[in-house]
Design an enzyme around this catalytic site. Structure first.
Site, PDB file in Angstrom:
ATOM      1  N   HIS A  41      19.362   8.396   9.332  1.00 51.50           N
ATOM      2  CA  HIS A  41      20.130   7.438   8.999  1.00 51.50           C
ATOM      3  C   HIS A  41      20.938   6.623   9.490  1.00 51.50           C
ATOM      4  CE1 HIS A  41      22.309   8.080  13.137  1.00 51.50           C
ATOM      5  NE2 HIS A  41      21.710   9.241  13.139  1.00 51.50           N
ATOM      6  N   SER A  94      -6.666  -3.172  -2.892  1.00 55.17           N
ATOM      7  CA  SER A  94      -7.457  -2.527  -1.280  1.00 55.17           C
ATOM      8  C   SER A  94      -6.974  -1.566  -1.195  1.00 55.17           C
ATOM      9  CB  SER A  94      -7.391  -3.202  -0.246  1.00 55.17           C
ATOM     10  OG  SER A  94      -5.469  -3.674   0.075  1.00 55.17           O
ATOM     11  N   HIS A 139      -4.050   0.387  -0.099  1.00 57.08           N
ATOM     12  CA  HIS A 139      -3.220   0.364   0.079  1.00 57.08           C
ATOM     13  C   HIS A 139      -2.418   0.126  -1.390  1.00 57.08           C
ATOM     14  CE1 HIS A 139       0.612   0.699   1.637  1.00 57.08           C
ATOM     15  NE2 HIS A 139       1.373   0.002   0.638  1.00 57.08           N
TER      16      HIS A 139
END
Ligand SMILES: CC(C)(COP(=O)(O)OP(=O)(O)OC[C@H]1O[C@@H](n2cnc3c(N)ncnc32)[C@H](O)[C@@H]1OP(=O)(O)O)[C@@H](O)C(=O)NCCC(=O)NCCS
Length: 215
Positions: free
Chosen positions: A147, A11, A13
């Site tokens: 962070h 697909s 992605h």
């Protein structure tokens, strides 16, 4: 010599993940090129098969093709939804193949990043310092992770979402597009944060929250 990789999922992605591999090869920064042997998918649509064909990459067959993959083949999970990625990832773990990690050259990651295998970082994503990422974490376009944050296995941070410092996202969490997670918040396993939500309190396991503030 090359590193051979198979992408799971035809697909959009999966095809985006393929384009990240291409971008990495184009930089020539790796000693070994990455060779994509093809895509596997249990139920690709006709449209996705055509789009894979257009990329000049093979559709190798169902996911079980990986059982008989040549030694040294790596796996890249090209599945956008954390729950789907987790389910298939666990199944594929049984095949004993290593997973490949790929960071787009237009992304930045802190030098002290610690991550598991199968990491995918899309263009424009930013990861700062002392961040720990589990296996098969996907950071999509322009996502940021601040962070000291910890993202467990199979977490997805969707495009332009911002995870602040000191956050903890448990396994298979989905942070929707353009959402923000404020500093120090914890999002429980399997939870979904809706697009454009702002997480101001911890999110319980398996829940869906949305809106500003997220509820
Ligand atoms: C929050 C989310 C998980 C809800 O999914 P869902 O349960 O299928 O929701 P529905 O589409 O059925 O909508 C249910 C209600 O929530 C509202 N809603 C949906 N998403 C919303 C969001 N992100 N923020 C605020 N409200 C939202 C809908 O308008 C609808 O409201 P209504 O009942 O008053 O009509 C989903 O909409 C979402 O934001 N997912 C993230 C997707 C993403 O990041 N996509 C990018 C891929 S790259």
């Amino acid at each position: 010599m090359s590193t051979d990789v198979v992408i799971v999922g035809c697909s959009g992605h999966g095809r985006e993940v393929y384009s990240i591999v291409q971008a990495v090869n184009e930089t020539g920064a790796r000693q070994e090129a990455v060779r994509v042997l093809g895509f596997v998918d249990d139920a690709p649509s006709e449209r996705n098969l055509k789009l894979v064909q257009r990329l000049d990459v093979a559709y190798l067959g169902r996911v079980d093709w990986l059982r008989t993959a040549p030694a040294g083949t790596h796996v890249l999970l090209g599945l956008g939804h954390p729950g789907v990625r987790q389910r298939l990832g666990r199944r594929i773990d049984g095949y004993g193949l290593p997973a490949f990690s790929v960071v787009h050259p237009d992304a930045t990651v802190g030098r002290d990043l610690v991550h598991g295998e199968g990491l995918v970082v899309f263009p424009g994503a930013r990861v700062t310092t002392n961040v720990t990422l589990g296996r098969h974490v996907h950071l999509n376009q322009n996502a940021t992770v601040g962070h000291d944050s910890v993202l467990e296995d199979y977490v997805s941070v969707n495009p332009s979402a911002a995870v602040s410092g000191d956050c903890h996202l448990a396994e298979a969490v989905l942070i929707g597009t353009c959402a923000a997670v404020l500093q120090g918040r914890r999002v429980g396993p399997g939870a979904t944060v809706g697009a454009s939500a702002c997480v101001v309190r911890d999110v319980p396991d398996g829940t869906v929250v949305k809106g500003v503030p997220a509820r």
